[in-house]
Design an enzyme around this catalytic site. Structure first.
Site: not given
Length: 322
Positions: A52-54
């Site tokens: 979910g990071y970036g």
């Protein structure tokens, strides 16, 4: 860098982890490369990311550096699944199908055949716990993950999940739990830490520097290049700019001045050596900032200062959460 076991497992990691939440968005490939080089040269091994990071950009950037900056077998790759922002809003999904599909996507972006630690990013009320945990079993049995853990689980959730995994031979035991923990937010000490210690989970604190506030950078206002000045982090940081936080930050600054350390080193050494902690996850904006954190490796807070900081930061309600 010293190493520690992750909970009651054979997995060993550096006692400081490299966080990559901003990689691929605020942190470009050149800065990321410099950070990973500095981290590896200091003996760091634990690199933490998430699908979910970036929207996967962090994993892609980490993957592009594996084998180039650092050999695959020299780092411990940890990632997470269960939170997505691809629709523009935060969506959580801990169903078995979504978790395993996300893991496959993570492996592709990272360019590896397995991750060393795979974590459920958050508790999701509408996903049956046994279904969520069965995805962890499959990840391990299929060789896609060596160890598994959870993140952002409350104390009772942590205990329930860990006990379920230990109840029947063949299930993958939980190795870790990742939670926010710093002098500004000690809520995990009430239930999460005791549950983790009783059930053999190592604690990986995120935001160990109080979202950057404990470095003292906001004592005189909000720097233009700080996260508090950015549109997507302003609310995240501002939650820790109240009177209680100010008192704690001043105490940290006073301790640092007396020791000849930086406030960052004081705050990081404090959380690193708390009971049950395996490795704080530090996310830096620049390689220079990261090197400042790495400087805390050989430092140990005097007991009298630990006691003083314990007193001034005694839990009475934190000023923020995720």
């Amino acid at each position: 860098m010293h190493v520690r076991s992750v909970g009651a497992t054979g997995l060993k990691v550096s006692r400081l982890g490299l966080g990559t939440m901003t990689w691929g968005r605020d942190t470009d490939e050149h800065e990321a490369r410099d950070q990973l080089i500095a981290f590896a040269e200091a003996g760091g091994t634990l690199v933490d990311t998430a699908a979910g990071y970036g929207d996967g950009a962090s994993e892609e950037l980490v993957g592009s550096l594996i084998g180039d900056v650092v050999a695959r077998d020299e780092i411990v790759v940890a990632t997470k699944a269960g939170i997505s922002r691809r629709t523009g809003t935060r969506v959580t999904d801990a169903s078995r199908g979504n978790l395993l599909a996300t893991l496959d996507g993570s492996l592709k972006r990272l360019g590896v055949d397995h991750v060393d630690l795979w974590q459920v990013h958050t508790w999701v009320d509408d996903a049956p716990l046994e279904e969520t945990l069965s995805a962890l079993d499959t990840a391990v049995s299929s060789g896609r993950a060596s160890y598994v853990g959870v993140s952002n689980y409350a104390g009772w959730q942590t205990a329930q999940a860990a006990t379920w995994q230990r109840a029947v031979p063949g299930r993958a035991p939980l190795a870790s739990t990742q939670m926010e923990y710093s002098l500004l937010n000690r809520s995990v000490e009430d239930e999460v830490v005791p549950a983790a210690q009783a059930l053999g989970l190592g604690l990986l604190p995120w935001s160990p520097l109080g979202r950057g506030v404990l470095t003292g950078k906001y004592r005189g206002g909000t720097p233009a290049d700080s996260r508090a000045a950015s549109s997507h982090f302003a609310g995240f940081v501002n939650a820790y700019l109240g009177p209680r936080s100010q008192r704690i930050v001043e105490a940290v600054a006073k301790a640092a001045e007396g020791l000849g350390w930086t406030p960052l080193e004081v705050a990081l050494a404090w959380v690193r050596d708390r009971p049950g902690v395996t490795a704080p996850i530090v996310g830096a904006r620049t390689a220079a900032q990261l090197r400042g954190a790495l400087g805390a490796e050989e430092l140990t807070l005097p007991e009298e200062l630990v006691t003083a900081l314990d007193d001034v930061s005694a839990p009475g309600g934190s000023e923020g959460g995720e």
